[in-house]
Enzyme design. Sequence first.
Site, mmCIF file in Angstrom:
data_model
loop_
_atom_site.group_PDB
_atom_site.id
_atom_site.type_symbol
_atom_site.label_atom_id
_atom_site.label_comp_id
_atom_site.label_asym_id
_atom_site.label_seq_id
_atom_site.Cartn_x
_atom_site.Cartn_y
_atom_site.Cartn_z
ATOM 1 C CB CYS A 125 0.370 -28.555 8.119
ATOM 2 S SG CYS A 125 0.480 -27.835 6.468
ATOM 3 C CG LEU A 126 5.844 -30.524 5.775
ATOM 4 C CD1 LEU A 126 6.291 -30.988 4.400
ATOM 5 C CD2 LEU A 126 6.910 -30.823 6.821
ATOM 6 C CG HIS A 132 -3.425 -32.056 5.450
ATOM 7 N ND1 HIS A 132 -3.339 -31.662 6.773
ATOM 8 C CD2 HIS A 132 -2.426 -31.398 4.801
ATOM 9 C CE1 HIS A 132 -2.350 -30.786 6.897
ATOM 10 N NE2 HIS A 132 -1.774 -30.621 5.720
ATOM 11 C CD GLU A 133 -0.731 -32.902 1.581
ATOM 12 O OE1 GLU A 133 -0.423 -31.836 1.021
ATOM 13 O OE2 GLU A 133 -0.311 -33.211 2.710
ATOM 14 N N GLY A 190 2.797 -35.573 2.585
ATOM 15 C CA GLY A 190 2.267 -35.010 1.349
ATOM 16 C C GLY A 190 2.729 -33.569 1.237
ATOM 17 C CD GLN A 216 1.897 -27.740 2.003
ATOM 18 O OE1 GLN A 216 1.665 -28.808 1.426
ATOM 19 N NE2 GLN A 216 2.299 -27.675 3.252
ATOM 20 C CG HIS A 238 -2.187 -27.632 1.683
ATOM 21 N ND1 HIS A 238 -1.877 -26.560 2.474
ATOM 22 C CD2 HIS A 238 -1.725 -28.729 2.348
ATOM 23 C CE1 HIS A 238 -1.251 -26.978 3.576
ATOM 24 N NE2 HIS A 238 -1.154 -28.291 3.526
HETATM 25 NI NI NI Z 1 -0.229 -29.463 5.021
#
Ligand code: NI
Length: 192
Positions: A102-103, A144-145, A49, A54, A148
């Site tokens: 996480c990216l 999680h998304e 995701g 981000q 953000h």
């Molecule tokens: Ni993330």
Amino acid sequence: MAVREILTLGHPELRRVAEPLDPEALTSDAWQRFIDDLVATMRHANGAGLAATQVGVQARIVALEVGDNPRYPYKPRIPLTLAVNPVLTPLGQATFENVEGCLSVPGLRGRVTRHRRVHVAWLDRHGTSHEAEVEGLTAGTWQHECDHLDGTLFVDRVTDPHTLTTWENYHRFHEAAFLEGLGDLARQPNED
Ligand code: NI
């Protein structure tokens, strides 16, 4: 379509609460191009995701997709979903222990407690309303998304910092126990 830079831990833009997007504006070329970029960036980085925040865009938009993902081979599949102004509501009290990465937090994973079942409502890229009940790892991905969009990263939810691990050491020392603990929440061989 362009792959955008993904901001990493410590960048102030990751810590802002994103504004809802006006559904009337959604069909503009600018937002449609942005959505294409968000999906391309998620796929390029092998993310499950990616949230608009981000890539430094303060709008409540997330993309989710899980196919044959080398970062998360145990995650059940999620068809490409583009969610504008997502609203997440926990269902019941049940939780499960997830090990997240996480990216925006390169190299690190850690254990996080997530709601086991959640209801999600969102608009797609054309402004059409959708809702779904999701559970387990898919519910974890949604949580999680959506975090953000409120400036929250998974590291904020790691209650025991001893669980933090590099990806390499996750594979070496923690993966087997994690997958065993997931039980039937993990992708089963017959789903492939
Ligand atoms: Ni993330």
